[in-house]
Design a protein around this motif. Structure first.
Motif, PDB file in Angstrom:
ATOM      1  N   PRO B 116       0.833  -1.207   0.000  1.00 59.43           N
ATOM      2  CA  PRO B 116       0.000   0.000   0.000  1.00 59.43           C
ATOM      3  C   PRO B 116       0.868   1.258   0.000  1.00 59.43           C
ATOM      4  CG  PRO B 116       0.041  -0.988   2.169  1.00 59.43           C
ATOM      5  CD  PRO B 116       0.906  -1.834   1.306  1.00 59.43           C
ATOM      6  N   PHE B 117       0.872   1.943  -1.141  1.00 62.98           N
ATOM      7  CA  PHE B 117       1.693   3.150  -1.230  1.00 62.98           C
ATOM      8  C   PHE B 117       1.025   4.328  -0.527  1.00 62.98           C
ATOM      9  CE2 PHE B 117       3.179   0.595  -4.761  1.00 62.98           C
ATOM     10  CZ  PHE B 117       4.541   0.704  -4.621  1.00 62.98           C
ATOM     11  N   SER B 118      -0.300   4.304  -0.487  1.00 63.35           N
ATOM     12  CA  SER B 118      -1.015   5.351   0.238  1.00 63.35           C
ATOM     13  C   SER B 118      -2.383   4.788   0.623  1.00 63.35           C
ATOM     14  CB  SER B 118      -1.138   6.616  -0.594  1.00 63.35           C
ATOM     15  OG  SER B 118      -2.158   6.448  -1.541  1.00 63.35           O
ATOM     16  N   GLU B 119      -3.270   5.671   1.078  1.00 60.36           N
ATOM     17  CA  GLU B 119      -4.577   5.187   1.514  1.00 60.36           C
ATOM     18  C   GLU B 119      -5.280   4.451   0.381  1.00 60.36           C
ATOM     19  OE1 GLU B 119      -3.315   8.161   1.748  1.00 60.36           O
ATOM     20  OE2 GLU B 119      -4.077   9.325   3.430  1.00 60.36           O
ATOM     21  N   THR B 120      -5.163   4.994  -0.832  1.00 63.10           N
ATOM     22  CA  THR B 120      -5.901   4.427  -1.951  1.00 63.10           C
ATOM     23  C   THR B 120      -5.007   3.725  -2.964  1.00 63.10           C
ATOM     24  OG1 THR B 120      -5.721   6.587  -2.968  1.00 63.10           O
ATOM     25  CG2 THR B 120      -7.775   6.088  -1.844  1.00 63.10           C
ATOM     26  N   LEU B 121      -3.730   4.063  -2.955  1.00 64.30           N
ATOM     27  CA  LEU B 121      -2.821   3.569  -3.991  1.00 64.30           C
ATOM     28  C   LEU B 121      -2.343   2.159  -3.626  1.00 64.30           C
ATOM     29  CD1 LEU B 121      -2.090   5.186  -6.456  1.00 64.30           C
ATOM     30  CD2 LEU B 121       0.120   5.647  -5.450  1.00 64.30           C
ATOM     31  N   LEU B 122      -3.134   1.189  -3.966  1.00 66.91           N
ATOM     32  CA  LEU B 122      -2.819  -0.191  -3.607  1.00 66.91           C
ATOM     33  C   LEU B 122      -3.379  -1.076  -4.695  1.00 66.91           C
ATOM     34  CD1 LEU B 122      -2.055  -2.454  -1.600  1.00 66.91           C
ATOM     35  CD2 LEU B 122      -4.239  -2.068  -0.495  1.00 66.91           C
ATOM     36  N   ALA B 123      -2.498  -1.848  -5.335  1.00 66.11           N
ATOM     37  CA  ALA B 123      -2.952  -2.625  -6.488  1.00 66.11           C
ATOM     38  C   ALA B 123      -3.932  -3.709  -6.070  1.00 66.11           C
ATOM     39  CB  ALA B 123      -1.741  -3.236  -7.190  1.00 66.11           C
ATOM     40  N   ALA B 124      -3.577  -4.465  -5.041  1.00 62.98           N
ATOM     41  CA  ALA B 124      -4.449  -5.563  -4.626  1.00 62.98           C
ATOM     42  C   ALA B 124      -4.505  -5.578  -3.105  1.00 62.98           C
ATOM     43  CB  ALA B 124      -3.911  -6.897  -5.138  1.00 62.98           C
ATOM     44  N   ASN B 125      -5.700  -5.334  -2.563  1.00 63.34           N
ATOM     45  CA  ASN B 125      -5.848  -5.298  -1.111  1.00 63.34           C
ATOM     46  C   ASN B 125      -6.113  -6.721  -0.623  1.00 63.34           C
ATOM     47  OD1 ASN B 125      -6.115  -4.543   1.452  1.00 63.34           O
ATOM     48  ND2 ASN B 125      -7.966  -3.302   1.190  1.00 63.34           N
ATOM     49  N   PRO B 353      -1.164  13.118   1.854  1.00 65.87           N
ATOM     50  CA  PRO B 353       0.298  13.047   1.906  1.00 65.87           C
ATOM     51  C   PRO B 353       0.825  11.634   2.104  1.00 65.87           C
ATOM     52  CG  PRO B 353      -0.561  13.796   3.983  1.00 65.87           C
ATOM     53  CD  PRO B 353      -1.740  13.557   3.109  1.00 65.87           C
ATOM     54  N   GLY B 354      -0.061  10.647   1.989  1.00 67.19           N
ATOM     55  CA  GLY B 354       0.370   9.274   2.242  1.00 67.19           C
ATOM     56  C   GLY B 354       1.557   8.858   1.394  1.00 67.19           C
ATOM     57  N   LEU B 355       1.446   9.118   0.077  1.00 64.06           N
ATOM     58  CA  LEU B 355       2.519   8.691  -0.827  1.00 64.06           C
ATOM     59  C   LEU B 355       3.836   9.353  -0.444  1.00 64.06           C
ATOM     60  CD1 LEU B 355       2.979   6.997  -3.357  1.00 64.06           C
ATOM     61  CD2 LEU B 355       2.624   9.048  -4.699  1.00 64.06           C
ATOM     62  N   PHE B 356       3.732  10.659  -0.115  1.00 66.60           N
ATOM     63  CA  PHE B 356       4.951  11.400   0.241  1.00 66.60           C
ATOM     64  C   PHE B 356       5.637  10.763   1.450  1.00 66.60           C
ATOM     65  CE2 PHE B 356       6.801  14.654   2.998  1.00 66.60           C
ATOM     66  CZ  PHE B 356       7.819  15.080   2.183  1.00 66.60           C
ATOM     67  N   TRP B 357       4.843  10.531   2.525  1.00 69.27           N
ATOM     68  CA  TRP B 357       5.464   9.985   3.739  1.00 69.27           C
ATOM     69  C   TRP B 357       5.985   8.582   3.507  1.00 69.27           C
ATOM     70  CZ3 TRP B 357       7.182  13.293   6.720  1.00 69.27           C
ATOM     71  CH2 TRP B 357       6.492  14.472   6.975  1.00 69.27           C
ATOM     72  N   MET B 358       5.223   7.817   2.719  1.00 72.51           N
ATOM     73  CA  MET B 358       5.661   6.451   2.408  1.00 72.51           C
ATOM     74  C   MET B 358       7.030   6.489   1.724  1.00 72.51           C
ATOM     75  SD  MET B 358       4.506   3.414   2.641  1.00 72.51           S
ATOM     76  CE  MET B 358       4.860   1.811   2.011  1.00 72.51           C
ATOM     77  N   ILE B 359       7.131   7.344   0.735  1.00 77.22           N
ATOM     78  CA  ILE B 359       8.380   7.380  -0.025  1.00 77.22           C
ATOM     79  C   ILE B 359       9.508   7.934   0.836  1.00 77.22           C
ATOM     80  CG2 ILE B 359       9.506   8.558  -1.955  1.00 77.22           C
ATOM     81  CD1 ILE B 359       7.000   8.049  -3.559  1.00 77.22           C
ATOM     82  N   MET B 360       9.189   8.907   1.686  1.00 80.51           N
ATOM     83  CA  MET B 360      10.228   9.447   2.569  1.00 80.51           C
ATOM     84  C   MET B 360      10.771   8.365   3.502  1.00 80.51           C
ATOM     85  SD  MET B 360      10.876  12.441   1.744  1.00 80.51           S
ATOM     86  CE  MET B 360      11.833  13.115   3.079  1.00 80.51           C
ATOM     87  N   LYS B 361       9.866   7.603   4.063  1.00 77.61           N
ATOM     88  CA  LYS B 361      10.302   6.539   4.980  1.00 77.61           C
ATOM     89  C   LYS B 361      11.118   5.483   4.238  1.00 77.61           C
ATOM     90  CE  LYS B 361       6.377   7.237   7.956  1.00 77.61           C
ATOM     91  NZ  LYS B 361       5.010   6.821   8.260  1.00 77.61           N
ATOM     92  N   ALA B 362      10.603   5.077   3.061  1.00 75.19           N
ATOM     93  CA  ALA B 362      11.322   4.076   2.282  1.00 75.19           C
ATOM     94  C   ALA B 362      12.702   4.598   1.883  1.00 75.19           C
ATOM     95  CB  ALA B 362      10.521   3.707   1.043  1.00 75.19           C
ATOM     96  N   ALA B 363      12.771   5.891   1.534  1.00 75.33           N
ATOM     97  CA  ALA B 363      14.053   6.468   1.126  1.00 75.33           C
ATOM     98  C   ALA B 363      15.039   6.436   2.286  1.00 75.33           C
ATOM     99  CB  ALA B 363      13.846   7.896   0.638  1.00 75.33           C
TER     100      ALA B 363
END
Lengths: 297, 415
Positions: B116-125, B353-363
């Motif tokens: 899950p990249f963000s709240e909605t950005l998820l290919a298969a839940n 901001p889900g995607l942003f925080w996700m990517i920041m943490k992953a980075a």
């Protein structure tokens, strides 16, 4: 308990290592990378020469020639151990506007071609010392990559065809002028060669006649007392050299023919010392070649 | 995401005649393509960053000549790799030699479906998302053994065998640390795991420091588990200090010795895809996924503003090794604003901001992996096995029990 102390030790040292790398990562400091084409290491400028050799630099790299001072003496060309310098100098004419060098010498030769093949140069510095005008020098410029090197077609052998960019032409004489001068010089040379060939042919003929007469005389003298050995030797000599018109007797160690010919040829031809041997062995061929040369000339 | 995309396609009058199955297939294709493009671009960017990070850690400059600060270096490298001759050794097992790299790539790309990249950005839940990710990423070892065996080369075979031994060994502590998180959440669904970390709480439940409810701050045991997972995952993706399958000084390049051109590039691609996957998984499982660290703080906006201001000041006035960076944040914000204005859908993404925080943490995690790589020396094979079976496995098992005890103590579960 070494188990736990090992683990704590490992973790501690790993953290220490990470501190070191992070320190280098964060610290704004000078890097060791040299951005080569943009930055270059400075060339050490100190001179190690003493007295006369005061300008002797520690770095010997690209050769340069000050063509205003060059008198075309070819001293450097002769000094070069690897033959990387090629000079064509022709007798100067009033139109060439030859000048006086900085040493006060009147230039008498037109240096039409001054090529230094830096792909062959071994930076030995031997060419700079014989120069009477101090016009050929070694510079500390070690970067050979540039666009202003001239390609030339004057290399004696085309073996460096992939290194043409390392061949430097210093002469400012135009190519047309150079070609004209070269053609003139070639013509003069050919005329001289033709002359010499004619002379040589004449001398040869004379020598051959003389030899024939002498041979006949010796044969006459020797025929009554021919031993078996000498007869066999004679036949062998004939077998080996069938094309020879007159085969000299083998016991004549000091062949009068050759001696006379050498004396004559050395007097006539200075540049071709290897010619007489060929001539004595195969006179027909040499005659043909000389005839051809004279025809061409 | 696929279903919502399919519904979105059907919402257009012109396309409504397609039927649900076709539009579903279309959106499936689009989503897979998006994931693959993400993986490919990600690899190109990460290779550049890795080279720069390694250079700065070694007081060098790294790539500098292709593009500004060498930014196009990896693009040039990729183009070069695509042009290279594709060699299959004569004595190689051709079928396996060709299948091997593709197996590895597919195994590492397919796992991104459950992230899950963000709240909605998820290919298969999926309700078994975590299990899916761990099990599918294990297929990588199959591809590595295929490649190593098919190459018919001693180095390759050694590399593949080492890789198999290593991945299988480290899968156990990795699984156990993940189970300790699953024990807390009670679900294998990655989205549920992320949502369970919402809100703010005390550090380790009792210490009165307000911190987000991330599992890394849940208990000392899970704090340790995060690092154990990171170590195990580093071993699973064959990165230094656990890179014995491709140890350059011993085995040339391990299982990829005989590969060249595009197939070799596939190995590289999957390597960085795996590193990214591990980083995302750490972010999801231990660092709150796409949850913002300032989510429920009073005055989170103030904190964010101060942070942005500090970062802006730093980038504007500090001259770094790559020059003054002031122009890059400016340009980035300008581009974001412009694209948000042009594409309203993109603006919605940006607003969450889900995607942003996700990517920041992953980075951050990826940087940690790079930091490991350019600091630590490689372990010997026996040391590797020692670390796995005698150190990390016992600790992770005790950790799992510790988590259970901790939950009983804090009253999260009752018997």
């Amino acid at each position: 308990m070494s188990y736990i102390s090992n683990i704590t030790n490992a973790v501690g040292t790993l953290i220490e290592g990470m501190k070191v790398t992070m320190g280098y990562f964060v610290r704004p400091r000078e890097h060791v990378t040299l951005q080569y084409p943009d930055e270059v290491w400075p060339v050490p400028s100190r001179n190690i020469g003493v007295g006369e050799l005061d300008a002797y630099n520690t770095i010997r790299s690209k050769l340069t020639v000050d063509m205003n001072d060059c008198i075309g003496c070819k001293a450097c060309e002769r000094a070069c151990p690897v033959n990387c310098i090629h000079i064509d100098a022709y007798k100067g004419t009033p139109e060439d506007n030859l000048q006086i060098t900085s040493n006060g010498t009147q230039v008498k030769l037109l240096v039409a071609n001054f090529i230094i093949d830096m792909s062959e140069c071994m930076f030995c510095d031997l060419c700079t010392h014989p120069c009477p005008e101090d016009c050929i020098t070694m510079t500390p410029d070690y970067q050979f990559i540039s666009n202003d090197n001239l390609k030339t077609d004057v290399t004696p052998e085309q073996r460096w065809r992939d290194k043409d960019l390392l061949i430097y032409q210093f002469s400012k004489v135009s190519e047309e002028e150079r070609n004209r001068r070269k053609a003139e010089a070639d013509e003069a040379k050919k005329a001289k060669a033709a002359l010499m060939a004619a002379k040589k042919a004449a001398a040869e003929k004379a020598a051959a006649e003389k030899a024939a007469s002498e041979q006949a005389a010796t044969e006459k003298a020797a025929t009554p007392e021919v031993s078996e050995e000498t007869a066999r030797a004679e036949t062998e000599a004939e077998v080996i050299k069938p094309s020879q018109e007159v085969s000299p007797a083998p016991e004549e160690a000091t062949n009068p023919i050759n001696v006379t010919f050498h004396e004559k040829s050395s007097a006539e031809t200075e540049t071709e010392p290897a010619q007489p041997d060929v001539v004595t062995e195969k006179p027909d061929e040499s005659e043909d070649s000389t005839a051809k040369e004279s025809e061409n000339g | 995401m696929i279903q919502s995309l399919a519904n979105w396609i059907l919402s257009f009058d012109i396309l409504s005649g397609l039927g649900y199955s076709i539009s579903w297939g279309l959106s499936l294709f689009v989503v897979s393509a998006l994931i693959f493009v993400f993986v490919a671009v990600n690899a190109i960017v990460l290779v550049y960053i890795e080279r720069k990070v390694s250079a700065f850690m070694q007081v060098r400059l790294g790539p500098m000549r292709v593009g500004k600060f060498g930014m196009l270096q990896t693009v040039a490298d990729a183009l070069k790799l695509l042009q290279k001759e594709d060699i299959i050794p004569r004595m190689a097992d051709k079928v396996l030699f060709i299948i091997g790299p593709w197996t590895i790539l597919i195994a590492s790309v397919v796992t991104f479906a459950a992230i899950p990249f963000s709240e909605t950005l998820l290919a298969a839940n999926m309700n078994i998302g975590l299990f899916y990710v761990v099990s599918i990423s294990s297929i990588v070892v199959l591809g590595i053994v295929m490649a190593g065996w098919a190459s018919n080369n001693k180095w390759s075979l050694y590399g593949a065998m080492r890789s198999a031994a290593q991945i299988i060994s480290y899968e156990i502590p990795v699984g156990i640390t993940l189970i300790s998180v699953v024990a807390v959440v009670g679900s294998l669904n990655l989205q549920t795991i992320v949502q369970a970390q919402a809100g703010v709480g005390n550090l380790f439940h009792w210490i009165p420091i307000p911190l987000p409810n991330w599992f890394i701050f849940h208990s000392p045991f899970l704090f340790l588990a995060a690092f154990i997972y990171l170590i195990g995952a580093t071993a699973e993706i064959n990165r230094t200090p656990f890179d014995i399958p491709e140890s350059e000084s011993e085995l040339v390049a391990g299982f990829m010795t005989e590969y060249s051109g595009l197939r070799w590039a596939l190995f590289f691609l999957s390597e960085y895809a795996n590193a990214t996957l591990v980083a995302f998984l750490v972010a999801i499982v231990f660092l709150g996924g796409w949850q913002s660290p300032f989510a429920d703080y009073q005055g989170a906006q103030v904190a964010l503003a101060i942070m942005t201001l500090t970062a802006g000041m730093w980038t504007a006035f500090v001259k770094t090794k790559v020059g003054r960076l002031s122009i890059y944040p400016l340009g980035l914000s300008l581009a974001l604003t412009l694209s948000a204005w042009l594409f309203p859908g993109f603006a919605i993404w940006l607003a969450s901001p889900g995607l942003f925080w996700m990517i920041m943490k992953a980075a951050t995690i990826i940087f940690l992996l790079m930091w490991f790589r350019w600091t630590f020396p490689r372990l010997r094979v026996d040391q590797l096995m020692y670390v796995s079976w005698k150190v990390i496995l016992p600790i992770s098992i005790m950790n799992l029990m510790g988590v259970a005890v901790w939950m009983w103590l804090t009253g999260e579960i009752q018997f």
